[in-house]
Design an enzyme around this catalytic site. Structure first.
Site, PDB file in Angstrom:
ATOM      1  N   ASP A 193       0.799  -1.249   0.024  1.00 24.64           N
ATOM      2  CA  ASP A 193      -0.027   0.052   0.080  1.00 24.64           C
ATOM      3  C   ASP A 193       0.898   1.424  -0.047  1.00 24.64           C
ATOM      4  OD1 ASP A 193      -2.262   1.588   0.406  1.00 24.64           O
ATOM      5  OD2 ASP A 193      -3.226  -0.019   1.233  1.00 24.64           O
ATOM      6  N   SER A 252      -8.599  13.815 -13.454  1.00 24.25           N
ATOM      7  CA  SER A 252      -9.737  13.572 -14.104  1.00 24.25           C
ATOM      8  C   SER A 252     -10.497  14.701 -14.701  1.00 24.25           C
ATOM      9  CB  SER A 252     -10.458  12.984 -13.073  1.00 24.25           C
ATOM     10  OG  SER A 252     -11.941  12.734 -13.565  1.00 24.25           O
ATOM     11  N   TYR A 285     -14.819  13.339  -5.575  1.00 24.63           N
ATOM     12  CA  TYR A 285     -13.628  12.866  -6.030  1.00 24.63           C
ATOM     13  C   TYR A 285     -13.146  13.720  -6.931  1.00 24.63           C
ATOM     14  CZ  TYR A 285     -11.935  10.226 -10.285  1.00 24.63           C
ATOM     15  OH  TYR A 285     -10.987   9.743 -11.464  1.00 24.63           O
ATOM     16  N   SER A 333     -12.703   9.440 -20.453  1.00 19.85           N
ATOM     17  CA  SER A 333     -13.470   8.108 -20.441  1.00 19.85           C
ATOM     18  C   SER A 333     -12.484   6.980 -20.902  1.00 19.85           C
ATOM     19  CB  SER A 333     -14.547   8.071 -20.995  1.00 19.85           C
ATOM     20  OG  SER A 333     -15.491   9.196 -20.662  1.00 19.85           O
ATOM     21  N   ARG A 348     -22.041  10.162 -24.698  1.00 19.81           N
ATOM     22  CA  ARG A 348     -20.923  11.142 -24.134  1.00 19.81           C
ATOM     23  C   ARG A 348     -19.529  10.844 -24.512  1.00 19.81           C
ATOM     24  NH1 ARG A 348     -18.063  10.997 -18.935  1.00 19.81           N
ATOM     25  NH2 ARG A 348     -17.144  13.161 -18.458  1.00 19.81           N
TER      26      ARG A 348
HETATM   27  C1  15L Z   1     -13.154   9.226 -14.402  1.00 19.01           C
HETATM   28  O1  15L Z   1     -12.453  10.149 -13.806  1.00 19.01           O
HETATM   29  C2  15L Z   1     -13.232   8.057 -13.537  1.00 19.01           C
HETATM   30  O2  15L Z   1     -12.425   7.325 -12.888  1.00 19.01           O
HETATM   31  C3  15L Z   1     -14.100   7.161 -14.585  1.00 19.01           C
HETATM   32  O3  15L Z   1     -14.620   6.041 -13.714  1.00 19.01           O
HETATM   33  C4  15L Z   1     -15.172   7.589 -15.712  1.00 19.01           C
HETATM   34  O4  15L Z   1     -16.341   8.146 -14.779  1.00 19.01           O
HETATM   35  C5  15L Z   1     -14.536   8.855 -16.269  1.00 19.01           C
HETATM   36  O5  15L Z   1     -13.891   9.673 -15.371  1.00 19.01           O
HETATM   37  C6  15L Z   1     -15.600   9.665 -17.085  1.00 19.01           C
HETATM   38  O6  15L Z   1     -15.855  10.611 -16.904  1.00 19.01           O
HETATM   39  O7  15L Z   1     -15.953   8.805 -18.013  1.00 19.01           O
END
Ligand code: 15L
Length: 258
Positions: free
Chosen positions: A51, A112, A137, A166, A175
């Protein structure tokens, strides 16, 4: 002088993107060290099962590497506070700090699109568009970007934060015709981030060359990311989205409602 990256620590190696990078990066000449708390199904690379919140594990993992690709973390936009607190917020600090202590020059952080998910959909949104998280998140990813910026400004680390769209073998819904990043392009993007001599700190969209992209690939291209895949051939299979549908209206899609 810019150091050539050869030895790379990949955290989250057993995850979906981690598995893709484990398969695709070695052909670009990298030697990988894989870290995950789950056993990694790989016998070709040095593997550490442990970890990132274990300081001894982390110190061993970063020793002697030229770069860290930090993919470990909770990847669910539905994750609650306790989940992102440990897996994303605390762990990302630990990884950056361990990298700094070990003298690692380059870190690529898996941010993300949800760090900016509460941004209205529009033509060619810049990758460094201000953070507008659509979830806790997304907040944790915005924090990771800020941490990367700090380590770059304060310690001269070369850091790329990737606002990944994605990631999937092929587009799965309307999307993703705009947000898709293919596995092959993910490897291309990572290779660019590990080699770009001019990288100091950058936020880049992690997306393929989709005809319907609304994210600006210019800064990524300038760093050497030349995506080749496009979601458009899958468009016939997807229903058209109503423009009021959050899936269409916001960068983060339906996550803005969760
Ligand atoms: C992300 O950041 C996520 O980890 C993934 O599960 C999807 O939700 C992706 O974005 C997305 O926006 O498609």
């Amino acid at each position: 002088m810019v150091k050539t990256v050869k030895n790379v620590l990949l955290t989250g190696a057993a995850g979906r993107i981690g598995t893709c990078l484990t398969a695709g990066l070695p052909e670009h000449g990298y030697t990988l060290r894989l870290l995950d708390r789950r056993p990694v199904e790989d016998t070709l690379h040095e593997t550490i099962v442990g970890d990132v919140d274990d300081p001894a594990v982390l110190a061993r993992a970063v020793e002697g590497v030229d770069a860290v690709v930090h993919m470990a973390g909770n990847a669910s936009p539905k994750a609650g506070w306790e989940e992102v607190l440990g897996a994303n917020i605390d762990a990302t600090y630990r990884v950056f700090e361990a990298a700094r202590r070990a003298g690692v020059e380059r870190v690529v952080f898996a941010s993300s699109n949800h760090a900016a998910g509460f941004t209205r959909r529009q033509e060619l949104v810049a990758p460094d568009t201000p953070v507008a998280p659509d979830s806790l998140y997304g907040v944790s990813k915005a924090y990771g970007e800020a941490l990367g910026r700090y380590y770059s400004d304060r310690y001269g680390m070369r850091v790329a934060s990737l606002r990944i769209g994605s990631f999937c073998p092929e587009p799965v819904n309307a999307r993703t015709l705009s947000t898709w990043i293919s596995p092959a392009d993910m490897v291309r993007l990572m290779h660019a981030c590990l080699t770009a001599p001019e990288l100091t700190y950058a936020v880049l969209w992690g997306v393929s060359a989709n005809t319907r992209n609304w994210w600006d690939l210019g800064p990524g291209r300038a760093l050497g990311y030349h995506p080749r895949d496009d979601a458009e051939p899958y468009a016939d299979r997807m229903p058209e989205l109503d423009q009021d549908d959050p899936e269409y209206a916001w960068l983060g899609g339906r996550v803005v409602e969760s």
